[in-house]
Design an enzyme around this catalytic site. Structure first.
Site, PDB file in Angstrom:
ATOM      1  N   ASP A 139     -11.608  -7.294   7.890  1.00  0.00           N
ATOM      2  CA  ASP A 139     -13.004  -7.176   7.676  1.00  0.00           C
ATOM      3  C   ASP A 139     -13.702  -8.422   7.551  1.00  0.00           C
ATOM      4  OD1 ASP A 139     -12.777  -4.263   7.242  1.00  0.00           O
ATOM      5  OD2 ASP A 139     -13.687  -4.379   5.289  1.00  0.00           O
TER       6      ASP A 139
ATOM      7  N   TYR B  21       0.770  -1.296  -0.141  1.00  0.00           N
ATOM      8  CA  TYR B  21       0.071   0.210  -0.029  1.00  0.00           C
ATOM      9  C   TYR B  21       0.872   1.179   0.019  1.00  0.00           C
ATOM     10  CZ  TYR B  21      -4.228  -2.733   0.854  1.00  0.00           C
ATOM     11  OH  TYR B  21      -5.271  -3.633   1.100  1.00  0.00           O
TER      12      TYR B  21
END
Ligand code: NAD
Length: 362
Positions: free
Chosen positions: A250, A135
């Protein structure tokens, strides 16, 4: 112990007010100071993270954060939007370790999409590095491919990379957290394919030698994704990199059913932390007094445990939340037939009452 309180936007003010009520009843000699962040800060100062807020956050032992985000500011340039407040805090405070517990409360077993027997009693902690990996790795961008399957074609590329200190510091966070729990760490990687992952795995094994009381095992990320829905209770602490952690946290969060119940912590090397619910500012229900404050109240409990060394007080909050759920009180997001629907304020009051009751009964 100084806490910076940043309620933010939308339901942020409502849910943080309940967490403060709960902290106050614990009689802990906390010094609290409020500051603006997000859309409210932009409205007052033309910036979502004013200098004064950042200064307060840096000086505090911990930050209790509500949520930011307001559709009125969606047209602003990206650096001025409310959401930049949280990104700015993460960057400026060096909050590299993101901790997300996934706990299934017995009374909410029915809210999960998994079979009750798989998640009843679930209590796992996902620790994700939040500032490294593909990222943030450079170089990245678009270019003409020099080799690969289609030399000369346009391609997009990113760089997956981890330095030794980055892996070591997140490893220490994981092993130390496991010591306060059930003493097991599962490090998740893709070492069968990725050099970065093999490097990660080797360093995890090295650091584990400092923690002979903690059991370490390694798991490939594809298997971890499968095991999380097949047998989630076999995990205690999962530690992983930014991208794998983004996806797995998540997945794990949804095992428990409701976003209004999920706390989170972001820690830096000095154990200073920012504590916030996993959800956003929920503009659709802001001002209605119906938001679930439990994720924020549980975030305050994490703050006591991880940044303020007050594990006993954290336990008192968590058992009060269990008692309140057992008594059948529910905010709208976790309501089901046969339970009693209450608003934000009544839910906070009920947690305060349970803490007081438990103290008097010993
Ligand atoms: P959201 O999490 O705010 O809301 C998603 C849904 O969940 C909504 O229907 C909302 O009503 C419900 N919900 C959320 N929290 C709840 C609670 N405590 N009790 C009951 N119901 C709850 O996500 P969104 O709608 O995608 O985003 C709204 C705003 O929040 C956006 O501006 C977004 O950028 C921002 N956001 C901020 C953060 C943060 O501050 N860290 C995180 C995510 C989103």
């Amino acid at each position: 112990m100084k806490i910076a309180i940043l309620p933010g936007d939308g339901i942020g003010t409502e849910i943080v007010a309940e967490a403060i009520k709960v902290l106050n009843v614990l009689d802990l000699k906390l010094e609290t100071e409020f500051a603006l962040a997000g859309g409210v800060a932009y409205a007052a100062t033309n910036h979502p993270l004013p200098e004064a807020t950042l200064k307060l956050a840096k000086e505090a032992d911990a930050v209790l954060f509500g949520a930011v985000g307001d559709w009125r500011y969606d047209q602003l340039d990206r650096p001025l939007r409310p959401e930049q407040a949280i990104l700015g805090l993460r960057m400026n405070l060096g909050l590299f370790a993101n901790l997300r517990p996934a706990i299934c409360y017995e009374q909410l077993v029915g809210a999960s999409s998994l079979k009750p027997e798989l998640i009843s009693g679930l209590d796992i902690l996902i620790i994700r590095d939040a500032t490294g990996d593909v990222y943030f790795g450079q170089p990245r961008g678009r270019r003409t491919a020099a080799d690969g399957h289609f030399p000369g074609a346009e391609e997009g590329f990113d760089t997956m990379r981890y330095s030794r200190p980055e892996v070591e510091r997140i490893a220490h966070v994981a092993f130390q957290a496991a010591r306060k729990r059930n003493g097991r760490v599962t490090s998740v990687d893709k070492a069968n394919v990725l050099e970065t992952s093999q490097f990660w795995r080797d360093i995890m094994a090295e650091v584990s030698k400092d923690y002979p009381d903690v059991e370490l095992d390694h798991m490939y990320v594809d298997n971890a994704a499968m095991q999380l829905v097949k047998a989630p209770k076999k995990f205690d602490v999962i530690v992983t990199g930014n991208m794998f952690g983004d996806i797995l946290s998540d997945e794990a969060a949804m095992l428990t059913g409701s976003i209004g119940m999920l706390p989170s912590a972001s820690l830096n090397a000095g154990n200073q932390g920012l504590y916030e619910p996993s959800h956003g500012s929920a503009p659709d229900i802001a001002g209605k007094g119906i938001a679930n404050p439990l994720a924020t109240i549980l975030s305050a409990a994490m703050m006591l445990r991880f940044s303020l060394n007050q594990a006993a007080a954290a336990n008192r909050i968590e058992s009060a939340v269990r008692d309140v759920l057992a008594s059948g009180l529910r905010t709208a997001d976790i309501y089901s037939e046969g339970t009693t629907k209450v608003g934000t304020c009544a839910m906070g009051d009920a947690v305060v009452a349970a803490i007081t009751r438990n103290a008097s009964t010993g």
